[in-house]
Design an enzyme around this catalytic site. Structure first.
Site, short mmCIF file in Angstrom:
data_model
loop_
_atom_site.label_atom_id
_atom_site.label_comp_id
_atom_site.label_asym_id
_atom_site.label_seq_id
_atom_site.Cartn_x
_atom_site.Cartn_y
_atom_site.Cartn_z
N ARG A 133 5.57 -1.80 9.57
CA ARG A 133 4.80 -2.86 10.21
C ARG A 133 5.03 -2.76 11.72
NH1 ARG A 133 2.11 -3.19 6.33
NH2 ARG A 133 1.85 -4.95 4.92
N GLU A 169 -1.95 -5.86 15.93
CA GLU A 169 -3.17 -5.23 15.39
C GLU A 169 -4.34 -6.20 15.44
OE1 GLU A 169 -2.66 -3.20 11.61
OE2 GLU A 169 -0.72 -2.44 12.28
N HIS A 193 -3.68 2.10 10.88
CA HIS A 193 -3.11 1.51 9.65
C HIS A 193 -3.79 2.10 8.40
CE1 HIS A 193 -0.92 -2.36 8.14
NE2 HIS A 193 -0.83 -1.40 7.24
N1 LIG Z 1 1.38 1.43 6.93
C1 LIG Z 1 0.97 1.13 5.71
O1 LIG Z 1 -0.19 1.24 5.35
C2 LIG Z 1 1.99 0.68 4.71
C3 LIG Z 1 1.78 1.01 3.35
C4 LIG Z 1 2.72 0.57 2.44
C5 LIG Z 1 3.81 -0.19 2.85
N2 LIG Z 1 3.96 -0.49 4.16
C6 LIG Z 1 5.12 -1.26 4.61
O2 LIG Z 1 6.28 -0.59 4.14
C7 LIG Z 1 7.20 -1.55 3.67
C8 LIG Z 1 8.13 -0.93 2.66
O3 LIG Z 1 7.47 -0.68 1.43
P1 LIG Z 1 8.30 -0.20 0.15
O4 LIG Z 1 7.36 -0.18 -1.00
O5 LIG Z 1 9.09 1.02 0.46
O6 LIG Z 1 9.29 -1.44 0.00
P2 LIG Z 1 10.78 -1.46 -0.54
O7 LIG Z 1 11.10 -2.89 -0.76
O8 LIG Z 1 10.94 -0.49 -1.67
O9 LIG Z 1 11.64 -0.90 0.70
C9 LIG Z 1 11.98 -1.65 1.81
C10 LIG Z 1 13.41 -1.34 2.16
O10 LIG Z 1 13.74 -1.98 3.39
C11 LIG Z 1 15.10 -2.37 3.29
N3 LIG Z 1 15.45 -3.34 4.31
C12 LIG Z 1 15.23 -4.67 4.31
N4 LIG Z 1 15.74 -5.23 5.43
C13 LIG Z 1 16.30 -4.22 6.14
C14 LIG Z 1 17.01 -4.16 7.37
N5 LIG Z 1 17.24 -5.25 8.10
N6 LIG Z 1 17.43 -2.96 7.80
C15 LIG Z 1 17.22 -1.84 7.07
N7 LIG Z 1 16.56 -1.84 5.88
C16 LIG Z 1 16.13 -3.02 5.42
C17 LIG Z 1 15.22 -2.89 1.86
O11 LIG Z 1 16.56 -2.99 1.44
C18 LIG Z 1 14.41 -1.86 1.10
O12 LIG Z 1 15.22 -0.79 0.64
C19 LIG Z 1 6.31 -2.67 3.12
O13 LIG Z 1 6.98 -3.91 3.11
C20 LIG Z 1 5.14 -2.67 4.07
O14 LIG Z 1 5.34 -3.58 5.11
C21 LIG Z 1 3.06 -0.08 5.10
O1 LIG Z 2 1.74 -3.20 2.91
C1 LIG Z 2 0.82 -2.47 2.53
O2 LIG Z 2 0.53 -2.36 1.33
C2 LIG Z 2 0.04 -1.66 3.48
O3 LIG Z 2 0.26 -1.96 4.80
C3 LIG Z 2 -1.38 -1.47 3.12
O4 LIG Z 2 -1.78 -0.26 3.65
#
Ligand SMILES: NC(=O)c1ccc[n+]([C@@H]2O[C@H](COP(=O)([O-])OP(=O)(O)OC[C@H]3O[C@@H](n4cnc5c(N)ncnc54)[C@H](O)[C@@H]3O)[C@@H](O)[C@H]2O)c1
Ligand SMILES: O=C(O)[C@H](O)CO
Length: 393
Positions: free
Chosen positions: A274, A303, A321
């Site tokens: 994010r 954004e 994104h």
């Molecule tokens: N750019 C995109 O299109 C896109 C797509 C998918 C997900 N995302 C983002 O990616 C994030 C992660 O997704 P995921 O499925 O891997 O989630 P997830 O919950 O499997 O992984 C997130 C990790 O972050 C860790 N975390 C939390 N607080 C922290 C801190 N202070 N310092 C270090 N690590 C910390 C958690 O312990 C966890 O292991 C989502 O929450 C979303 O915001 C973005």
């Molecule tokens: O959090 C998510 O799922 C993503 O940002 C979508 O692309």
């Protein structure tokens, strides 16, 4: 058809309950997931990229059982109060991240909040890998140069970038996506990894150890892992740092001016988590002051805007994104979001393992009779499926 001022498309008009999607979503499986259980589905087809709170209130109307919304929308007290008043009890983001949702407010109103984990893991990791390569090897700069007709012939110093093989990879947030990305980079480029997460990632550690052993059997140098005790440790040691944590108050501006100054002058920083995880203004200054430092960004602090100066810098690759934008993933996200709402409407339990959502995505068979992922299931006291129930929708 126009309803409450915003154009909507209706499926299964005679359905026993009303579910609204604030956007058209890819594929048709998600619509069937709702109509198969008897829902009337209303999809907002208004030509407006981001709906306001007022727009969504008008879509909810006076009777609405559930809503599927988007990460660009502000799902706070106002919207959950409106949904509750309309008789609603389910909301799902079409996203795994839900920092746009006030989960406490939803819980206060007894509304289940769904998200879509797992189906975007590999797709998002692949885009992070693409940003890493583009930034490290200056792909976009070189492409611009070619298109501008500036190429006069091969030169020893033309667009020299960074070799990844054998370098140190830094991961902040080693959850589903962070681990998938790390595996790609370790297998692809034989990188060693240092990671920081609040929790130990035994999955990542075991993978690196086993892969290192395999490399030895091939007569190659092994790879190693290290778990850091602070983000600073990762920033100082790594050549490439990729950010994959959730966004909350512990990760807001996790990368700031001070922490940028700890990084190697020629490091690569990637963000597909994010935008606000990075202080983008500080990053602009850092990129200006350190031309060898490169970044690859999928997400931005405000954004759809970029902080002043970012777009003019050659040492950053920016994309809008799109990390989860593969057809399979976007259709899967829509299906999981719809099944979260459909399952709640039907009173099904919550799936026991949100990291194993494959049974919900198989178009050839009926999905399990469960909500795939409800983030406030515990707070609402919802029943959890024991996973053995082969009840079908
Ligand atoms: N750019 C995109 O299109 C896109 C797509 C998918 C997900 N995302 C983002 O990616 C994030 C992660 O997704 P995921 O499925 O891997 O989630 P997830 O919950 O499997 O992984 C997130 C990790 O972050 C860790 N975390 C939390 N607080 C922290 C801190 N202070 N310092 C270090 N690590 C910390 C958690 O312990 C966890 O292991 C989502 O929450 C979303 O915001 C973005
Ligand atoms: O959090 C998510 O799922 C993503 O940002 C979508 O692309």
């Amino acid at each position: 058809m126009a309803m409450a001022g915003l154009a909507v498309q209706i499926y299964n008009a005679g359905g026993f309950c009303r579910v609204v999607s604030t956007k058209p979503m890819p594929g048709t499986q998600w619509i069937r997931a709702l109509t198969n259980v008897g829902c009337r589905v209303e999809v907002c087809i208004e030509n407006k990229t981001i709906l306001s709170v007022e727009d969504i209130i008008s879509l909810i109307g006076s009777q609405c059982d559930g809503v599927i919304g988007q990460l660009t929308e502000d799902w706070g007290e106002t919207l959950f109060a409106a949904l509750k008043k309309a008789g609603g009890h389910a909301y799902s983001n079409m996203a795994v991240g839900y920092n746009n949702v006030d989960v406490e407010a939803a819980t206060r109103h007894g509304i289940a909040v769904g998200n879509t984990p797992g189906v975007l893991t590999e797709t998002t990791a692949e885009l992070a890998a693409a940003l890493t390569l583009s930034a490290a090897r200056r792909v976009v700069e070189a492409d611009d140069f070619m298109r501008a007709g500036k190429y006069e012939g091969w030169l020893p110093s033309l667009f020299v970038g960074n070799l990844l093989k054998g370098q140190t990879l830094g991961i902040i947030g080693a959850g589903r996506i962070g681990t998938a990305y790390a595996r790609m980079m370790i297998e692809g480029f034989k990188m060693n990894v240092i990671y920081y997460d609040l929790f130990q990632s035994t999955r990542l550690e075991n993978f690196v150890t086993a892969y290192g052993e395999f490399l030895k059997t091939q007569g190659e140098a092994p790879v190693y892992w290290q778990r850091a005790t602070s983000p600073e440790e990762v920033l100082k040691e790594a050549d490439v740092i990729s950010l994959h944590p959730i966004l909350d108050k512990t990760t807001y501006h996790l990368i700031n001016k001070e922490r940028l100054s700890l990084m190697k002058k020629g490091a690569v920083l990637v963000n597909a988590s994010r935008g606000p995880v990075i202080d983008e203004t500080a990053l602009v200054e850092h990129l200006k002051a350190n031309p060898m430092f490169r970044a690859g960004l999928d997400v931005f602090e405000d954004e759809p805007f970029m902080k002043p100066g970012l777009a003019e810098l050659p040492n950053v690759v920016v994309v809008p994104h799109i990390a989860s934008a593969s057809k399979w993933t976007r259709e899967g996200m829509a299906t999981l979001a719809a099944l979260n709402v459909a399952g709640k409407v039907k009173g099904y339990p919550v799936w026991s393992n949100p990291n194993n959502i494959a049974p919900f995505l198989d178009e050839q068979s009926q999905p399990p009779a469960a909500c795939p992922s409800i983030v406030n299931a515990k707070a609402l006291g919802l029943t959890v499926s024991d996973g053995s129930a082969q009840q079908k929708l």
